[in-house]
Motif scaffolding. Structure first.
Motif, PDB file in Angstrom:
ATOM      1  N   GLN A  65      13.897  59.579  22.622  1.00 31.51           N
ATOM      2  CA  GLN A  65      12.536  59.847  22.157  1.00 31.51           C
ATOM      3  C   GLN A  65      11.698  60.521  23.240  1.00 31.51           C
ATOM      4  O   GLN A  65      10.809  61.317  22.933  1.00 31.51           O
ATOM      5  N   PHE A  66      11.977  60.210  24.495  1.00 32.37           N
ATOM      6  CA  PHE A  66      11.272  60.865  25.603  1.00 32.37           C
ATOM      7  C   PHE A  66      11.811  62.264  25.882  1.00 32.37           C
ATOM      8  O   PHE A  66      11.160  63.047  26.551  1.00 32.37           O
ATOM      9  N   GLY A  67      13.020  62.565  25.428  1.00 36.22           N
ATOM     10  CA  GLY A  67      13.626  63.857  25.679  1.00 36.22           C
ATOM     11  C   GLY A  67      14.883  63.791  26.518  1.00 36.22           C
ATOM     12  O   GLY A  67      15.375  64.818  26.979  1.00 36.22           O
ATOM     13  N   GLY A  68      15.415  62.588  26.733  1.00 34.24           N
ATOM     14  CA  GLY A  68      16.663  62.437  27.485  1.00 34.24           C
ATOM     15  C   GLY A  68      16.531  62.961  28.898  1.00 34.24           C
ATOM     16  O   GLY A  68      15.478  62.833  29.530  1.00 34.24           O
ATOM     17  N   PRO A  69      17.584  63.593  29.411  1.00 36.17           N
ATOM     18  CA  PRO A  69      17.557  64.036  30.809  1.00 36.17           C
ATOM     19  C   PRO A  69      16.525  65.131  31.087  1.00 36.17           C
ATOM     20  O   PRO A  69      16.143  65.332  32.234  1.00 36.17           O
ATOM     21  N   GLU A  70      16.052  65.802  30.046  1.00 34.63           N
ATOM     22  CA  GLU A  70      15.037  66.837  30.244  1.00 34.63           C
ATOM     23  C   GLU A  70      13.633  66.236  30.359  1.00 34.63           C
ATOM     24  O   GLU A  70      12.676  66.943  30.651  1.00 34.63           O
ATOM     25  N   SER A  71      13.503  64.935  30.132  1.00 27.93           N
ATOM     26  CA  SER A  71      12.200  64.265  30.235  1.00 27.93           C
ATOM     27  C   SER A  71      11.878  63.962  31.696  1.00 27.93           C
ATOM     28  O   SER A  71      12.708  64.173  32.591  1.00 27.93           O
ATOM     29  N   PHE A  72      10.703  63.411  31.923  1.00 23.51           N
ATOM     30  CA  PHE A  72      10.305  63.026  33.275  1.00 23.51           C
ATOM     31  C   PHE A  72      11.220  61.957  33.853  1.00 23.51           C
ATOM     32  O   PHE A  72      11.314  61.811  35.073  1.00 23.51           O
ATOM     33  N   LEU A  73      11.935  61.214  32.998  1.00 18.86           N
ATOM     34  CA  LEU A  73      12.834  60.171  33.494  1.00 18.86           C
ATOM     35  C   LEU A  73      14.048  60.745  34.218  1.00 18.86           C
ATOM     36  O   LEU A  73      14.564  60.132  35.142  1.00 18.86           O
ATOM     37  N   GLY A  74      14.501  61.933  33.812  1.00 15.32           N
ATOM     38  CA  GLY A  74      15.675  62.539  34.417  1.00 15.32           C
ATOM     39  C   GLY A  74      16.965  61.880  33.942  1.00 15.32           C
ATOM     40  O   GLY A  74      17.023  61.285  32.864  1.00 15.32           O
ATOM     41  N   TYR A  75      17.994  61.959  34.755  1.00 10.39           N
ATOM     42  CA  TYR A  75      19.320  61.439  34.413  1.00 10.39           C
ATOM     43  C   TYR A  75      19.436  59.958  34.778  1.00 10.39           C
ATOM     44  O   TYR A  75      18.805  59.487  35.727  1.00 10.39           O
ATOM     45  N   PRO A  76      20.286  59.229  34.037  1.00  5.07           N
ATOM     46  CA  PRO A  76      20.517  57.830  34.410  1.00  5.07           C
ATOM     47  C   PRO A  76      21.226  57.747  35.763  1.00  5.07           C
ATOM     48  O   PRO A  76      22.071  58.584  36.083  1.00  5.07           O
ATOM     49  N   VAL A  77      20.852  56.724  36.521  1.00  5.81           N
ATOM     50  CA  VAL A  77      21.507  56.467  37.807  1.00  5.81           C
ATOM     51  C   VAL A  77      22.280  55.148  37.770  1.00  5.81           C
ATOM     52  O   VAL A  77      22.910  54.775  38.758  1.00  5.81           O
ATOM     53  N   THR A  78      22.188  54.445  36.631  1.00  7.78           N
ATOM     54  CA  THR A  78      22.995  53.237  36.394  1.00  7.78           C
ATOM     55  C   THR A  78      23.505  53.295  34.962  1.00  7.78           C
ATOM     56  O   THR A  78      22.933  53.977  34.111  1.00  7.78           O
ATOM     57  N   ASP A  79      24.552  52.556  34.696  1.00 13.86           N
ATOM     58  CA  ASP A  79      24.937  52.265  33.322  1.00 13.86           C
ATOM     59  C   ASP A  79      23.960  51.212  32.802  1.00 13.86           C
ATOM     60  O   ASP A  79      23.278  50.538  33.581  1.00 13.86           O
ATOM     61  N   GLU A  80      23.905  51.049  31.479  1.00 14.71           N
ATOM     62  CA  GLU A  80      23.088  49.955  30.953  1.00 14.71           C
ATOM     63  C   GLU A  80      23.647  48.654  31.499  1.00 14.71           C
ATOM     64  O   GLU A  80      24.855  48.420  31.488  1.00 14.71           O
ATOM     65  N   THR A  81      22.753  47.799  31.978  1.00 19.73           N
ATOM     66  CA  THR A  81      23.134  46.593  32.703  1.00 19.73           C
ATOM     67  C   THR A  81      22.302  45.418  32.207  1.00 19.73           C
ATOM     68  O   THR A  81      21.126  45.592  31.878  1.00 19.73           O
ATOM     69  N   GLY A  82      22.885  44.234  32.205  1.00 19.78           N
ATOM     70  CA  GLY A  82      22.140  43.027  31.878  1.00 19.78           C
ATOM     71  C   GLY A  82      21.192  42.655  33.004  1.00 19.78           C
ATOM     72  O   GLY A  82      21.499  42.850  34.179  1.00 19.78           O
ATOM     73  N   THR A  83      20.029  42.140  32.647  1.00 21.94           N
ATOM     74  CA  THR A  83      19.044  41.719  33.645  1.00 21.94           C
ATOM     75  C   THR A  83      19.466  40.393  34.281  1.00 21.94           C
ATOM     76  O   THR A  83      20.181  39.600  33.662  1.00 21.94           O
ATOM     77  N   PRO A  84      19.027  40.142  35.511  1.00 20.93           N
ATOM     78  CA  PRO A  84      19.399  38.895  36.184  1.00 20.93           C
ATOM     79  C   PRO A  84      18.970  37.629  35.441  1.00 20.93           C
ATOM     80  O   PRO A  84      19.612  36.593  35.587  1.00 20.93           O
ATOM     81  N   ASP A  85      17.907  37.704  34.624  1.00 19.56           N
ATOM     82  CA  ASP A  85      17.485  36.504  33.898  1.00 19.56           C
ATOM     83  C   ASP A  85      18.367  36.216  32.688  1.00 19.56           C
ATOM     84  O   ASP A  85      18.201  35.204  32.015  1.00 19.56           O
TER      85      ASP A  85
END
Length: 164
Positions: A65-85
């Protein structure tokens, strides 16, 4: 084989490649910097600077929805990961993060507000998970969290507000 193929070999749960309108082969992204391929259960994005990482589920939808890698977020630097909690999930990107929890959905956090949230313990802090994306003007930005609001201004930096 490409870096996306190599990544796919390590995460077969993502399913087979799918036709996203341009065939099932990976293709260059419009930014000319990276490549991507859609799979049955997610997308693998690659750039020379970040390597190959997967994005799936509600985080993938929000990222698109933000535009993927072309958005301000850029490319992922991690895989989707579970949070510590043990409750939520996240992906970090070149310029921000998207966090998801069952009660809040997926929301992005970036810049000084993200840095402040990280310094205070991410989702395990008194703020909890984000409940909105960051919004506002260049003169004042804010993000709502389960436990309060973080406001940012160029002159004052990040300020906590707990009047939800």
């Amino acid at each position: 084989m490409s870096p996306i193929d190599d990544k796919w070999q390590t995460i077969q749960w993502i399913g087979p490649p799918v036709d996203a309108g341009g065939g099932i082969d990976e293709g260059p992204n419009p930014d000319g910097r990276g490549r991507s391929r859609d799979f049955q259960n997610g997308t693998i994005e690659w750039s020379p600077q970040t390597g190959a990482h997967e994005v799936h589920g509600a985080i993938r939808v929000h990222y698109a929805q933000f535009g993927g890698p072309e958005s301000f977020l850029g490319y992922p630097v991690t895989d989707e990961t579970g949070t510590p909690d043990g409750i939520g999930r996240f992906n970090h990107f070149e310029n921000g993060s998207i966090y998801w929890a069952p009660d809040t959905g997926a929301h992005e956090v970036h810049g000084a507000i993200r840095d402040y949230w990280a310094q205070h313990g991410w989702e395990r802090s008194k703020f909890g998970y984000p409940i909105t994306d960051e919004g506002g003007s260049p003169e004042r930005r804010s993000s709502r969290f389960q436990g309060g609001i973080l406001d940012w201004t160029p002159s004052g930096g990040v300020r906590e507000a707990f009047d939800l």
